[in-house]
Scaffold this motif. Structure first.
Motif, short mmCIF file in Angstrom:
data_model
loop_
_atom_site.label_atom_id
_atom_site.label_comp_id
_atom_site.label_asym_id
_atom_site.label_seq_id
_atom_site.Cartn_x
_atom_site.Cartn_y
_atom_site.Cartn_z
N GLU A 27 -34.63 -16.47 35.70
CA GLU A 27 -33.46 -16.89 34.95
C GLU A 27 -32.18 -16.31 35.76
N TRP A 28 -31.03 -17.15 35.76
CA TRP A 28 -29.97 -16.84 36.39
C TRP A 28 -28.79 -16.45 35.20
N LYS A 29 -28.26 -15.12 35.05
CA LYS A 29 -27.32 -14.77 34.07
C LYS A 29 -26.12 -15.43 34.41
N LYS A 30 -25.60 -15.52 35.52
CA LYS A 30 -24.47 -15.98 36.17
C LYS A 30 -24.44 -17.31 36.87
N LYS A 31 -23.36 -17.87 37.04
CA LYS A 31 -23.37 -19.29 37.85
C LYS A 31 -22.40 -19.06 38.96
N ALA A 32 -22.81 -20.14 39.84
CA ALA A 32 -21.96 -19.96 41.13
C ALA A 32 -20.60 -20.25 40.82
N GLY A 33 -19.77 -19.37 41.38
CA GLY A 33 -18.15 -19.40 41.05
C GLY A 33 -17.49 -18.47 39.93
N GLU A 34 -18.60 -17.74 39.45
CA GLU A 34 -18.28 -16.66 38.32
C GLU A 34 -18.01 -15.38 39.02
N HIS A 35 -17.15 -14.71 38.47
CA HIS A 35 -17.00 -13.41 38.92
C HIS A 35 -17.96 -12.33 38.45
N VAL A 36 -18.33 -11.47 39.18
CA VAL A 36 -19.47 -10.45 38.84
C VAL A 36 -18.95 -9.06 39.08
N LYS A 37 -19.17 -8.09 38.35
CA LYS A 37 -19.12 -6.56 38.46
C LYS A 37 -20.17 -5.91 39.09
#
Length: 81
Positions: free
Chosen positions: A22-32
């Protein structure tokens, strides 16, 4: 901006490849830093992959279901300076 590679981790001594569950984030999203961005599994273990830096997830290189060799880049984060 520096680019930071997210790699397929080695979850066990004999692990040679892992599957992206699973990807919890999508391309382009900000991450910490420390935020879970993906879930991967080996034959025996499932593990969460955390963002190594604050920034933006600019590219996902492998889709869900892909089997990826240990140490291969699975995503790229553009880290904040």
């Amino acid at each position: 901006m520096k680019k930071v590679n997210v790699i397929m981790p080695k979850l066990g001594m004999t692990m040679k490849k892992g599957e992206i569950v699973e990807w919890k984030k999508k391309a382009g999203e900000h991450v910490k830093k420390g935020e879970v961005i993906a879930v991967v599994q080996s034959e025996k273990l499932t593990s969460e992959i955390e963002a190594p830096e604050d920034g933006r997830l600019v590219e996902i290189l492998h889709d869900v279901g892909a089997e990826v060799p240990v140490g291969e880049v699975i995503a790229i984060i553009e880290a904040e300076e």
